[in-house]
Design a protein around this motif. Structure first.
Motif, PDB file in Angstrom:
ATOM      1  N   PHE A  12     -13.635  -2.280   2.422  1.00 37.24           N
ATOM      2  CA  PHE A  12     -14.761  -2.000   1.521  1.00 37.24           C
ATOM      3  C   PHE A  12     -14.754  -0.538   1.040  1.00 37.24           C
ATOM      4  N   VAL A  13     -14.957   0.384   1.949  1.00 38.01           N
ATOM      5  CA  VAL A  13     -15.026   1.799   1.564  1.00 38.01           C
ATOM      6  C   VAL A  13     -13.658   2.276   1.068  1.00 38.01           C
ATOM      7  N   GLY A  14     -12.601   1.905   1.808  1.00 42.66           N
ATOM      8  CA  GLY A  14     -11.253   2.386   1.492  1.00 42.66           C
ATOM      9  C   GLY A  14     -10.786   1.959   0.109  1.00 42.66           C
ATOM     10  N   VAL A  33      -2.662   2.493   3.813  1.00 46.08           N
ATOM     11  CA  VAL A  33      -2.150   1.963   5.085  1.00 46.08           C
ATOM     12  C   VAL A  33      -3.241   1.063   5.649  1.00 46.08           C
ATOM     13  N   ASP A  34      -2.944  -0.214   5.735  1.00 44.79           N
ATOM     14  CA  ASP A  34      -3.971  -1.178   6.174  1.00 44.79           C
ATOM     15  C   ASP A  34      -3.250  -2.412   6.698  1.00 44.79           C
ATOM     16  N   ASP A  35      -3.694  -2.945   7.822  1.00 47.37           N
ATOM     17  CA  ASP A  35      -3.003  -4.147   8.329  1.00 47.37           C
ATOM     18  C   ASP A  35      -3.686  -5.444   7.879  1.00 47.37           C
ATOM     19  N   LYS A  38      -8.829  -8.093   8.177  1.00 44.52           N
ATOM     20  CA  LYS A  38     -10.034  -8.773   7.686  1.00 44.52           C
ATOM     21  C   LYS A  38     -10.078  -8.793   6.176  1.00 44.52           C
ATOM     22  N   SER A  39      -9.622  -7.702   5.583  1.00 42.39           N
ATOM     23  CA  SER A  39      -9.764  -7.523   4.147  1.00 42.39           C
ATOM     24  C   SER A  39      -8.637  -8.252   3.429  1.00 42.39           C
ATOM     25  N   GLY A  40      -8.575  -8.086   2.092  1.00 42.03           N
ATOM     26  CA  GLY A  40      -7.514  -8.755   1.351  1.00 42.03           C
ATOM     27  C   GLY A  40      -7.184  -8.024   0.070  1.00 42.03           C
ATOM     28  N   SER A  54       0.266  -2.080   7.988  1.00 43.36           N
ATOM     29  CA  SER A  54       0.575  -1.693   9.361  1.00 43.36           C
ATOM     30  C   SER A  54      -0.685  -1.269  10.112  1.00 43.36           C
ATOM     31  N   ASN A  55      -0.666  -1.479  11.419  1.00 42.42           N
ATOM     32  CA  ASN A  55      -1.750  -1.014  12.279  1.00 42.42           C
ATOM     33  C   ASN A  55      -1.559   0.489  12.517  1.00 42.42           C
ATOM     34  N   VAL A  56      -2.553   1.301  12.206  1.00 41.71           N
ATOM     35  CA  VAL A  56      -2.376   2.752  12.379  1.00 41.71           C
ATOM     36  C   VAL A  56      -2.122   3.135  13.838  1.00 41.71           C
ATOM     37  N   HIS A  75      -8.859   8.974   6.424  1.00 41.13           N
ATOM     38  CA  HIS A  75      -8.715   7.961   7.473  1.00 41.13           C
ATOM     39  C   HIS A  75      -9.992   7.130   7.531  1.00 41.13           C
ATOM     40  N   ILE A  76      -9.914   5.954   6.926  1.00 42.33           N
ATOM     41  CA  ILE A  76     -11.085   5.088   6.789  1.00 42.33           C
ATOM     42  C   ILE A  76     -10.932   3.834   7.657  1.00 42.33           C
ATOM     43  N   ALA A  77      -9.686   3.502   8.044  1.00 40.92           N
ATOM     44  CA  ALA A  77      -9.432   2.275   8.828  1.00 40.92           C
ATOM     45  C   ALA A  77     -10.165   2.313  10.160  1.00 40.92           C
ATOM     46  N   ILE A  79     -11.842  -0.781  13.325  1.00 43.10           N
ATOM     47  CA  ILE A  79     -12.554  -2.029  13.609  1.00 43.10           C
ATOM     48  C   ILE A  79     -13.994  -1.709  13.236  1.00 43.10           C
ATOM     49  N   THR A  80     -14.596  -2.514  12.363  1.00 47.22           N
ATOM     50  CA  THR A  80     -15.933  -2.156  11.867  1.00 47.22           C
ATOM     51  C   THR A  80     -17.007  -3.146  12.314  1.00 47.22           C
ATOM     52  N   ASP A  81     -16.595  -4.190  12.999  1.00 50.87           N
ATOM     53  CA  ASP A  81     -17.580  -5.175  13.471  1.00 50.87           C
ATOM     54  C   ASP A  81     -18.207  -4.653  14.761  1.00 50.87           C
ATOM     55  N   ILE A 139     -19.655  -0.199  22.050  1.00 57.80           N
ATOM     56  CA  ILE A 139     -18.301   0.363  22.156  1.00 57.80           C
ATOM     57  C   ILE A 139     -17.798   0.854  20.792  1.00 57.80           C
ATOM     58  N   TYR A 140     -18.255   0.234  19.736  1.00 61.60           N
ATOM     59  CA  TYR A 140     -17.886   0.709  18.391  1.00 61.60           C
ATOM     60  C   TYR A 140     -18.369   2.156  18.206  1.00 61.60           C
ATOM     61  N   GLY A 141     -19.667   2.377  18.481  1.00 61.13           N
ATOM     62  CA  GLY A 141     -20.231   3.727  18.337  1.00 61.13           C
ATOM     63  C   GLY A 141     -19.555   4.710  19.282  1.00 61.13           C
ATOM     64  N   TYR A 174     -17.695  -8.099   0.385  1.00 60.89           N
ATOM     65  CA  TYR A 174     -17.901  -9.515   0.691  1.00 60.89           C
ATOM     66  C   TYR A 174     -17.022 -10.030   1.840  1.00 60.89           C
ATOM     67  N   HIS A 175     -15.799  -9.479   1.961  1.00 60.74           N
ATOM     68  CA  HIS A 175     -14.856  -9.964   2.985  1.00 60.74           C
ATOM     69  C   HIS A 175     -15.371  -9.704   4.405  1.00 60.74           C
ATOM     70  N   LYS A 176     -16.404  -8.858   4.540  1.00 57.69           N
ATOM     71  CA  LYS A 176     -16.866  -8.491   5.885  1.00 57.69           C
ATOM     72  C   LYS A 176     -17.730  -9.565   6.541  1.00 57.69           C
ATOM     73  N   GLY A 177     -18.088 -10.588   5.791  1.00 54.01           N
ATOM     74  CA  GLY A 177     -18.868 -11.689   6.364  1.00 54.01           C
ATOM     75  C   GLY A 177     -20.161 -11.171   6.975  1.00 54.01           C
TER      76      GLY A 177
HETATM   77  N1  LIG Z   1     -19.751   0.011   5.806  1.00 49.81           N
HETATM   78  C1  LIG Z   1     -20.608   0.702   6.546  1.00 49.81           C
HETATM   79  O1  LIG Z   1     -21.832   0.496   6.471  1.00 49.81           O
HETATM   80  C2  LIG Z   1     -20.112   1.754   7.491  1.00 49.81           C
HETATM   81  C3  LIG Z   1     -21.072   2.470   8.248  1.00 49.81           C
HETATM   82  C4  LIG Z   1     -20.619   3.439   9.118  1.00 49.81           C
HETATM   83  C5  LIG Z   1     -19.275   3.709   9.248  1.00 49.81           C
HETATM   84  N2  LIG Z   1     -18.377   2.979   8.530  1.00 49.81           N
HETATM   85  C6  LIG Z   1     -16.959   3.296   8.701  1.00 49.81           C
HETATM   86  O2  LIG Z   1     -16.342   3.351   7.432  1.00 49.81           O
HETATM   87  C7  LIG Z   1     -15.005   2.859   7.506  1.00 49.81           C
HETATM   88  C8  LIG Z   1     -14.815   1.756   6.498  1.00 49.81           C
HETATM   89  O3  LIG Z   1     -15.665   0.662   6.788  1.00 49.81           O
HETATM   90  P1  LIG Z   1     -15.746  -0.575   5.828  1.00 49.81           P
HETATM   91  O4  LIG Z   1     -17.158  -0.941   5.699  1.00 49.81           O
HETATM   92  O5  LIG Z   1     -14.944  -0.314   4.608  1.00 49.81           O
HETATM   93  O6  LIG Z   1     -15.051  -1.687   6.713  1.00 49.81           O
HETATM   94  P2  LIG Z   1     -13.884  -2.725   6.367  1.00 49.81           P
HETATM   95  O7  LIG Z   1     -13.784  -3.591   7.562  1.00 49.81           O
HETATM   96  O8  LIG Z   1     -14.122  -3.335   5.037  1.00 49.81           O
HETATM   97  O9  LIG Z   1     -12.607  -1.797   6.235  1.00 49.81           O
HETATM   98  C9  LIG Z   1     -11.807  -1.405   7.305  1.00 49.81           C
HETATM   99  C10 LIG Z   1     -10.364  -1.608   6.886  1.00 49.81           C
HETATM  100  O10 LIG Z   1      -9.525  -1.069   7.888  1.00 49.81           O
HETATM  101  C11 LIG Z   1      -8.490  -1.994   8.185  1.00 49.81           C
HETATM  102  N3  LIG Z   1      -8.138  -1.741   9.576  1.00 49.81           N
HETATM  103  C12 LIG Z   1      -8.937  -1.836  10.669  1.00 49.81           C
HETATM  104  N4  LIG Z   1      -8.313  -1.389  11.753  1.00 49.81           N
HETATM  105  C13 LIG Z   1      -7.074  -1.005  11.340  1.00 49.81           C
HETATM  106  C14 LIG Z   1      -5.960  -0.455  12.008  1.00 49.81           C
HETATM  107  N5  LIG Z   1      -5.977  -0.196  13.319  1.00 49.81           N
HETATM  108  N6  LIG Z   1      -4.840  -0.193  11.284  1.00 49.81           N
HETATM  109  C15 LIG Z   1      -4.799  -0.443   9.949  1.00 49.81           C
HETATM  110  N7  LIG Z   1      -5.825  -0.967   9.270  1.00 49.81           N
HETATM  111  C16 LIG Z   1      -6.962  -1.237   9.970  1.00 49.81           C
HETATM  112  C17 LIG Z   1      -9.087  -3.372   7.933  1.00 49.81           C
HETATM  113  O11 LIG Z   1      -8.078  -4.319   7.641  1.00 49.81           O
HETATM  114  C18 LIG Z   1      -9.985  -3.082   6.730  1.00 49.81           C
HETATM  115  O12 LIG Z   1      -9.273  -3.234   5.515  1.00 49.81           O
HETATM  116  C19 LIG Z   1     -14.809   2.454   8.952  1.00 49.81           C
HETATM  117  O13 LIG Z   1     -14.186   3.507   9.635  1.00 49.81           O
HETATM  118  C20 LIG Z   1     -16.202   2.236   9.464  1.00 49.81           C
HETATM  119  O14 LIG Z   1     -16.287   2.401  10.847  1.00 49.81           O
HETATM  120  C21 LIG Z   1     -18.768   2.022   7.660  1.00 49.81           C
END
Ligand SMILES: NC(=O)c1ccc[n+]([C@@H]2O[C@H](COP(=O)([O-])OP(=O)(O)OC[C@H]3O[C@@H](n4cnc5c(N)ncnc54)[C@H](O)[C@@H]3O)[C@@H](O)[C@H]2O)c1
Length: 312
Positions: A12-14, A33-35, A38-40, A54-56, A75-77, A79-81, A139-141, A174-177
């Protein structure tokens, strides 16, 4: 030619960031760089750069760009769930992944802007200031908090800025379900003609910030006065009930919420950013109030052709 790495660039953000950089940084070459866990690819419609799938945390991707000059790393990648409970996986992907990024950036002498989160604050009932962090509920936080600690150990070697995003919403989520923003969930339910569903009693308040302001802050962080961790929100919280009121006005409807029990003990019932540090250090000034942003999101994206392709 400037080479800019955007990890998580299919998310989403990236993806919003990668497409913005492509449009506004003429002559730059964006490397995502994105594995794709979840996204597409749909988020990257119109993207003209390179993609390394690739996984960072694995580090193998670094070989691919080893010989290239790199000018900046976003660096935006991550786990965001926030409901993922596998602590080892969360720490490995989020923290070890970041460790690789930092070492890579030192080697390339490239500045780093990275995504942290308001999740580092945990349970609070007043405006959050940066010094209040470090009491995450999950654990995310915690993984984001450790990333911030790790970043600090690189301050003498790197230009590095961490951004504590609050609740981001807008096209591309939308891909975040179920992990997509509450605004997205409520809007889609209401657009489909259903009553909006939320946890009892809808008085939870969040600082909902529009993706366009988040992208501006993220790009702006490259010119930060100093290394820091900074809140990125609007500075004002909005309750879930108020979101429904705003949506009813825009959709010209009168749907009443359906309330149900919250199963998550670690839920953040309140977030609101103090954005004075962001103003000072990166000149951040959000252009959208939450209400204005919702209106643009609904009318320009959720109701447009985009809704079937990349946007929602
Ligand atoms: N959306 C929000 O409300 C929000 C709030 C606070 C922080 N964030 C942070 O912002 C960033 C972006 O969030 P988002 O909402 O776009 O989430 P998102 O899940 O849409 O994007 C994360 C992307 O990173 C990729 N990814 C995850 N782990 C990876 C890894 N180890 N190696 C390579 N690719 C990997 C996923 O495939 C996905 O494309 C994240 O770091 C998240 O923690 C988001």
């Amino acid at each position: 030619m400037k080479n800019i790495v955007v990890t998580g660039g299919a998310g989403f953000v990236g993806s919003n960031l990668a497409l913005y950089l492509q449009e506004h940084f003429q002559g730059s070459h964006i490397i995502v760089v994105d594995d794709f866990r979840k996204s597409g690819f749909k988020n990257l419609e119109g993207f003209k750069g390179d993609v390394i799938a690739s996984n960072v945390a694995d580090g193998e991707w670094i070989q691919t760009v080893k010989t290239k000059k790199i000018d900046a790393v976003f660096h935006i990648a991550s786990i965001t769930d926030t409901t993922v409970m596998d602590e080892k996986k969360m720490m490995r992907d989020n923290v070890d992944g970041f460790r690789n990024i930092l070492d890579f950036a030192v080697e390339k002498s490239a500045p780093v802007v990275y995504a942290s989160s308001a999740a580092v604050y945990g349970s609070f009932n007043r405006k959050m200031r940066e010094e209040d962090g470090g009491k995450p509920n999950n654990i995310y936080g915690f993984s984001k908090w450790v990333m911030e600690n790790l970043a600090e150990t690189y301050y003498s070697k790197l230009k590095i800025v961490g951004l504590r995003y609050f609740n981001v919403f807008g096209p591309g989520e939308y891909h975040k379900g179920l992990a997509a923003s509450m605004i997205y969930q409520l809007a889609i339910q209401m657009i489909k003609g259903n009553r909006p569903r939320m946890f009892k009693w809808g008085e939870q308040r969040r600082d909902f910030v529009y993706i366009k302001d988040v992208v501006s802050a993220t790009v702006g962080a490259l010119s930060a006065k100093e290394n820091a961790v900074i809140n990125v929100g609007t500075g004002k919280s909005t309750s879930f009930n108020e979101i429904v009121e705003i949506l009813n006005k825009i959709l010209n409807s009168g749907r009443k919420p359906v309330y149900f029990d919250n199963p998550y003990g670690f839920y953040q019932n309140f977030t609101e950013a103090d954005i004075s540090k962001a103003k000072d250090i990166i000149g951040y000034e959000p252009k959208y109030t939450t209400a204005l942003a919702i209106e643009e999101y609904i009318t320009k994206y959720l109701f447009s052709r985009d809704a079937e392709s990349r946007a929602v």
